[in-house]
Design an enzyme around this catalytic site. Structure first.
Site, PDB file in Angstrom:
ATOM      1  N   ASN A 154      -9.682   9.995   7.074  1.00  7.99           N
ATOM      2  CA  ASN A 154      -8.939  10.961   6.086  1.00  7.99           C
ATOM      3  C   ASN A 154      -9.844  12.312   6.266  1.00  7.99           C
ATOM      4  O   ASN A 154     -10.966  12.396   6.482  1.00  7.99           O
ATOM      5  CB  ASN A 154      -8.508  10.778   4.605  1.00  7.99           C
ATOM      6  CG  ASN A 154      -9.846   9.934   4.189  1.00  7.99           C
ATOM      7  OD1 ASN A 154     -10.788   9.595   4.734  1.00  7.99           O
ATOM      8  ND2 ASN A 154     -10.039  10.253   2.629  1.00  7.99           N
ATOM      9  N   GLU A 208      -9.997  15.811   4.334  1.00 10.99           N
ATOM     10  CA  GLU A 208      -9.842  16.549   3.041  1.00 10.99           C
ATOM     11  C   GLU A 208     -10.028  17.958   3.217  1.00 10.99           C
ATOM     12  O   GLU A 208     -10.626  18.532   4.133  1.00 10.99           O
ATOM     13  CB  GLU A 208     -10.346  15.929   1.746  1.00 10.99           C
ATOM     14  CG  GLU A 208      -9.976  14.535   1.665  1.00 10.99           C
ATOM     15  CD  GLU A 208     -10.820  14.043   0.395  1.00 10.99           C
ATOM     16  OE1 GLU A 208     -11.482  14.606  -0.347  1.00 10.99           O
ATOM     17  OE2 GLU A 208     -10.269  13.024  -0.159  1.00 10.99           O
ATOM     18  N   CYS A 253      -4.073  12.141   5.617  1.00  4.39           N
ATOM     19  CA  CYS A 253      -4.368  10.831   5.585  1.00  4.39           C
ATOM     20  C   CYS A 253      -4.802  10.352   6.902  1.00  4.39           C
ATOM     21  O   CYS A 253      -4.508  10.836   7.859  1.00  4.39           O
ATOM     22  CB  CYS A 253      -3.351  10.020   5.073  1.00  4.39           C
ATOM     23  SG  CYS A 253      -2.813   9.963   3.437  1.00  4.39           S
ATOM     24  N   GLU A 276      -4.358   7.757   8.272  1.00  6.77           N
ATOM     25  CA  GLU A 276      -2.900   6.818   9.151  1.00  6.77           C
ATOM     26  C   GLU A 276      -2.344   7.827   9.873  1.00  6.77           C
ATOM     27  O   GLU A 276      -1.962   7.626  10.990  1.00  6.77           O
ATOM     28  CB  GLU A 276      -2.215   6.163   8.123  1.00  6.77           C
ATOM     29  CG  GLU A 276      -2.771   4.974   7.372  1.00  6.77           C
ATOM     30  CD  GLU A 276      -3.248   5.396   6.237  1.00  6.77           C
ATOM     31  OE1 GLU A 276      -4.078   6.467   5.816  1.00  6.77           O
ATOM     32  OE2 GLU A 276      -3.163   4.637   5.147  1.00  6.77           O
ATOM     33  N   CYS A 293       0.203   5.062   2.187  1.00  9.22           N
ATOM     34  CA  CYS A 293       0.855   6.135   1.041  1.00  9.22           C
ATOM     35  C   CYS A 293       2.401   5.805   1.675  1.00  9.22           C
ATOM     36  O   CYS A 293       2.399   5.785   3.044  1.00  9.22           O
ATOM     37  CB  CYS A 293       0.415   7.112   0.965  1.00  9.22           C
ATOM     38  SG  CYS A 293       0.609   8.393   2.411  1.00  9.22           S
ATOM     39  N   CYS A 352       2.932   8.187   4.870  1.00  8.42           N
ATOM     40  CA  CYS A 352       2.267   7.574   5.980  1.00  8.42           C
ATOM     41  C   CYS A 352       3.347   6.550   6.534  1.00  8.42           C
ATOM     42  O   CYS A 352       3.546   6.347   7.804  1.00  8.42           O
ATOM     43  CB  CYS A 352       0.832   7.073   5.939  1.00  8.42           C
ATOM     44  SG  CYS A 352      -0.447   8.373   5.712  1.00  8.42           S
TER      45      CYS A 352
HETATM   46  N1  THU Z   1      -5.635   8.358   1.741  1.00  5.32           N
HETATM   47  C1  THU Z   1      -5.668   8.061   3.185  1.00  5.32           C
HETATM   48  O1  THU Z   1      -6.298   8.468   3.957  1.00  5.32           O
HETATM   49  N2  THU Z   1      -4.371   7.071   3.554  1.00  5.32           N
HETATM   50  C2  THU Z   1      -3.532   6.950   2.495  1.00  5.32           C
HETATM   51  O2  THU Z   1      -2.789   6.078   3.029  1.00  5.32           O
HETATM   52  C3  THU Z   1      -3.811   7.344   1.107  1.00  5.32           C
HETATM   53  C4  THU Z   1      -4.652   8.197   0.844  1.00  5.32           C
HETATM   54  C5  THU Z   1      -6.807   9.507   1.744  1.00  5.32           C
HETATM   55  C6  THU Z   1      -6.201  10.788   1.181  1.00  5.32           C
HETATM   56  C7  THU Z   1      -7.415  11.413   0.495  1.00  5.32           C
HETATM   57  O3  THU Z   1      -8.242  11.978   1.319  1.00  5.32           O
HETATM   58  C8  THU Z   1      -7.953  10.010  -0.052  1.00  5.32           C
HETATM   59  O4  THU Z   1      -7.456   8.987   0.478  1.00  5.32           O
HETATM   60  C9  THU Z   1      -7.705   9.955  -1.623  1.00  5.32           C
HETATM   61  O5  THU Z   1      -6.377   9.850  -1.992  1.00  5.32           O
END
Ligand code: THU
Length: 154
Positions: free
Chosen positions: A62, A64, A73, A75, A112, A115
């Site tokens: 991930n 940010e 994300c 994925e 999520c 994704c």
């Molecule tokens: N995140 C992912 O990388 N994958 C997901 O399926 C859900 C959330 C990340 C997004 C953010 O950087 C952190 O997790 C917290 O939500």
């Protein structure tokens, strides 16, 4: 009015060690990818690994951003990279791992909805084998049908 119930099928493994060597290997690559997470805002670090039918593996974490919605994300970073390099291959497997800081989550970390919608778009020749990893258990789910049964399609 009619009523209907949906059943979803998945497998539960008590540890990564119980997976097939191929699945275990993919999970390990997702774990390695998690180390590159850029998560200064949530501290939740996610790693993903996508295996194509020709054996190539694309990993990601991930990423940010101080403008929060601009983050992405793990994925989707992995899925987009894999799909952009597809050629004649198709997406076969996806492994997801995550947790606070350096600690791997107790419970499996699941993709999520956004994704899953992307996974739906890219699932082609066969249902994608999805591995959600936690310290307590690992879930193995075959295909978007079992993950997002009411996915959007035009
Ligand atoms: N995140 C992912 O990388 N994958 C997901 O399926 C859900 C959330 C990340 C997004 C953010 O950087 C952190 O997790 C917290 O939500």
């Amino acid at each position: 009015m009619a009523k209907k119930e949906l059943k979803i099928a998945y497998e539960i493994y008590s540890s990564v060690e119980d997976l097939s060597s191929e699945d275990r290997n993919l999970v390990r690559q997702a774990m390695k990818a998690r180390e590159s997470a850029y998560a200064p805002y949530s501290s939740f670090r996610v790693g993903a690994a996508v295996r194509l039918s020709d054996g190539r593996v694309f990993t990601a974490s991930n990423q940010e951003n101080s403008a929060y919605p601009s983050g992405m994300c793990a994925e989707r970073v992995a899925l987009y990279a894999a799909h952009a390099a597809l050629n004649d291959a198709y997406i076969q497997d996806l492994a997801v791992v995550g947790g606070e800081g350096d600690t791997l989550s107790e419970e499996p970390v699941c993709a999520c909805g956004a994704c899953l919608q992307v996974l739906k778009e890219f699932e082609s020749q066969q249902p994608v084998n999805v591995l959600y990893v936690g310290q307590r258990e690992v879930l193995k789910i075959q295909g978007v049908r079992n993950l997002l049964p009411f996915a959007f399609t035009k």
